[in-house]
Motif scaffolding. Structure first.
Motif, PDB file in Angstrom:
ATOM      1  N   ARG A   2      -3.275   5.567  -2.061  1.00 48.74           N
ATOM      2  CA  ARG A   2      -3.006   5.424  -0.569  1.00 48.74           C
ATOM      3  C   ARG A   2      -1.942   6.423  -0.226  1.00 48.74           C
ATOM      4  O   ARG A   2      -0.938   6.430  -0.725  1.00 48.74           O
ATOM      5  CB  ARG A   2      -2.369   4.043  -0.564  1.00 48.74           C
ATOM      6  N   PHE A  25      -9.037   9.921  -1.652  1.00 51.34           N
ATOM      7  CA  PHE A  25      -7.722   9.041  -1.436  1.00 51.34           C
ATOM      8  C   PHE A  25      -8.164   8.031   0.008  1.00 51.34           C
ATOM      9  O   PHE A  25      -8.922   8.335   0.843  1.00 51.34           O
ATOM     10  CB  PHE A  25      -6.600  10.355  -0.834  1.00 51.34           C
ATOM     11  N   GLU A  26      -6.979   6.973  -0.021  1.00 53.59           N
ATOM     12  CA  GLU A  26      -7.004   6.252   1.237  1.00 53.59           C
ATOM     13  C   GLU A  26      -5.711   6.848   2.051  1.00 53.59           C
ATOM     14  O   GLU A  26      -4.833   7.033   1.590  1.00 53.59           O
ATOM     15  CB  GLU A  26      -6.667   4.690   0.984  1.00 53.59           C
ATOM     16  N   ALA A  28      -3.580   6.860   5.752  1.00 53.43           N
ATOM     17  CA  ALA A  28      -3.231   6.317   7.097  1.00 53.43           C
ATOM     18  C   ALA A  28      -2.318   7.485   7.720  1.00 53.43           C
ATOM     19  O   ALA A  28      -1.483   8.202   6.940  1.00 53.43           O
ATOM     20  CB  ALA A  28      -2.033   5.278   6.733  1.00 53.43           C
ATOM     21  N   ARG A  43       4.335  -1.065   4.357  1.00 52.26           N
ATOM     22  CA  ARG A  43       3.571  -0.898   3.470  1.00 52.26           C
ATOM     23  C   ARG A  43       3.899  -0.136   2.339  1.00 52.26           C
ATOM     24  O   ARG A  43       5.094   0.753   2.373  1.00 52.26           O
ATOM     25  CB  ARG A  43       2.225  -0.197   4.056  1.00 52.26           C
ATOM     26  N   TYR A  45       2.944   3.059  -0.395  1.00 53.40           N
ATOM     27  CA  TYR A  45       1.929   4.241  -0.490  1.00 53.40           C
ATOM     28  C   TYR A  45       2.274   4.873  -1.740  1.00 53.40           C
ATOM     29  O   TYR A  45       3.541   4.991  -2.227  1.00 53.40           O
ATOM     30  CB  TYR A  45       2.260   5.329   0.919  1.00 53.40           C
ATOM     31  N   ASP A  46       1.303   5.698  -2.196  1.00 56.96           N
ATOM     32  CA  ASP A  46       1.478   6.412  -3.536  1.00 56.96           C
ATOM     33  C   ASP A  46       2.271   7.811  -3.208  1.00 56.96           C
ATOM     34  O   ASP A  46       2.756   8.181  -3.979  1.00 56.96           O
ATOM     35  CB  ASP A  46       0.030   6.807  -4.078  1.00 56.96           C
ATOM     36  N   GLN A 156      -8.252  -1.274  -9.028  1.00 53.44           N
ATOM     37  CA  GLN A 156      -7.230  -1.141  -8.084  1.00 53.44           C
ATOM     38  C   GLN A 156      -6.095  -2.052  -8.641  1.00 53.44           C
ATOM     39  O   GLN A 156      -4.991  -1.699  -8.656  1.00 53.44           O
ATOM     40  CB  GLN A 156      -7.460  -1.267  -6.745  1.00 53.44           C
ATOM     41  N   GLY A 177      -1.545  -3.865  -2.187  1.00 56.90           N
ATOM     42  CA  GLY A 177      -2.077  -2.751  -2.779  1.00 56.90           C
ATOM     43  C   GLY A 177      -3.611  -2.587  -2.503  1.00 56.90           C
ATOM     44  O   GLY A 177      -4.196  -1.712  -2.729  1.00 56.90           O
ATOM     45  N   ASP A 180      -6.625  -4.011   3.114  1.00 53.76           N
ATOM     46  CA  ASP A 180      -6.249  -3.271   4.175  1.00 53.76           C
ATOM     47  C   ASP A 180      -5.358  -4.330   5.207  1.00 53.76           C
ATOM     48  O   ASP A 180      -5.377  -5.533   5.160  1.00 53.76           O
ATOM     49  CB  ASP A 180      -7.238  -2.841   5.085  1.00 53.76           C
TER      50      ASP A 180
END
Length: 219
Positions: A2, A25-26, A28, A43, A45-46, A156, A177, A180
Motif C-alpha cells: 500500500r 501496488f495499492e 492512495a 492508515r 502504508y508500506d 495479505q 491492512g 479498504d
C-alpha cells in the motif's frame, strides 16, 4: 503493498498512480500536505512518495511530523529540487531516498520494493522465514520448496505477519491492512483467515497472543 502518493501535479499524479497500480501496488493519492498528514495518521502504508512543493505547505512538514511521532514508514522524496543542499536536508529530516524529477518510473518501482524489503528486515526479493519463503512482488509463498495456494486476502494477512515476523500484530492492524476505507469486515474475518493459514502452513507457525494479536514465528 500500500503506497501513499502526495503529489499536487494532476498529470504526474495520475500517471504515477496508474503505473503503480499496473505494477501491483495499492495507491492512495492526495494533493496536499494536510491530506497527506491525515492519511498517515489514520492508515498504515508500506511507503510514502512525497513531493516537497505542495499548495498548502512543504512536504518536509509531513516528514518532520511523522518522524517526531516515530512513524517509520519508508519515504521517497519526489521533487524537481536537484540542489545538493535540498537532498541533504530531505535525507537529514528522515527521508530514506530522493528522486529528482523527471525520473524513470521502473526505477521508482524498484526503489519502493527495495525500501519495503529493508524496512521489513529482508535484503532480497525472497523473504526467507525458515522453511517458509514469501515473494511479495509475485504474491507467492513456498513451504519446504512446495508452492502454497493462498487467496489474495490470505496472502495479505501472511504478508503483514511476515513484515513483523517475531513481533505481535494486532487484529486491528490486520483488518486495516486488508480492508479498504469504508469496508466493513465481518467480526470473525481475521480469525477465519488465520485458521486457513494455519491449516496450510502448520498450526504452530502462527501464535495467538491472547489479548494482543498474532505472531508469525521468525524461523
Amino acid at each position: 503493498m500500500r503506497i501513499l502518493l502526495v503529489e499536487d501535479d494532476d498529470q504526474l499524479g495520475a500517471a504515477l498512480s496508474r503505473s503503480l497500480i499496473q505494477a501491483g501496488f495499492e495507491v492512495a493519492w492526495v494533493r496536499g500536505a494536510q491530506d497527506g498528514d491525515l492519511h498517515l495518521r489514520t492508515r498504515t502504508y508500506d511507503a510514502l512518495l512525497l513531493d516537497l512543493g505542495l499548495p498548502d505547505g512543504s512536504g518536509l512538514r509531513i516528514l518532520r511530523a511523522m518522524r517526531r511521532r516515530d512513524d517509520r514508514t519508508p519515504v521517497i522524496i519526489l521533487t524537481a529540487r536537484d540542489g545538493i543542499e535540498d537532498r541533504v536536508l530531505g535525507l537529514d529530516e528522515g527521508a530514506d531516498d530522493y528522486l529528482v524529477k523527471p525520473f524513470a518510473v521502473p526505477e521508482l518501482h524498484s526503489r519502493i520494493r527495495a525500501l519495503v524489503r529493508r524496512s521489513a528486515g529482508f535484503a532480497a526479493r525472497q523473504w526467507v522465514l525458515g522453511d517458509l519463503v514469501l515473494e511479495p512482488e509475485l504474491q507467492a509463498a513456498n513451504l519446504k520448496g512446495e508452492p502454497v495456494i493462498l487467496s489474495p486476502r490470505e496472502f495479505q494477512v501472511l504478508y503483514l505477519l511476515a513484515r513483523s515476523a517475531g513481533r505481535v500484530v494486532s487484529r486491528a492492524q490486520l483488518e486495516e491492512g486488508i480492508f479498504d476505507l469504508g469496508e466493513e469486515p465481518e467480526s470473525n474475518t481475521i480469525e477465519v483467515h488465520i485458521h486457513r493459514l494455519r491449516r496450510k502452513l502448520g498450526h504452530r507457525r502462527i501464535r495467538t497472543i491472547r489479548g494482543l494479536g498474532y505472531l508469525l514465528e521468525s524461523a
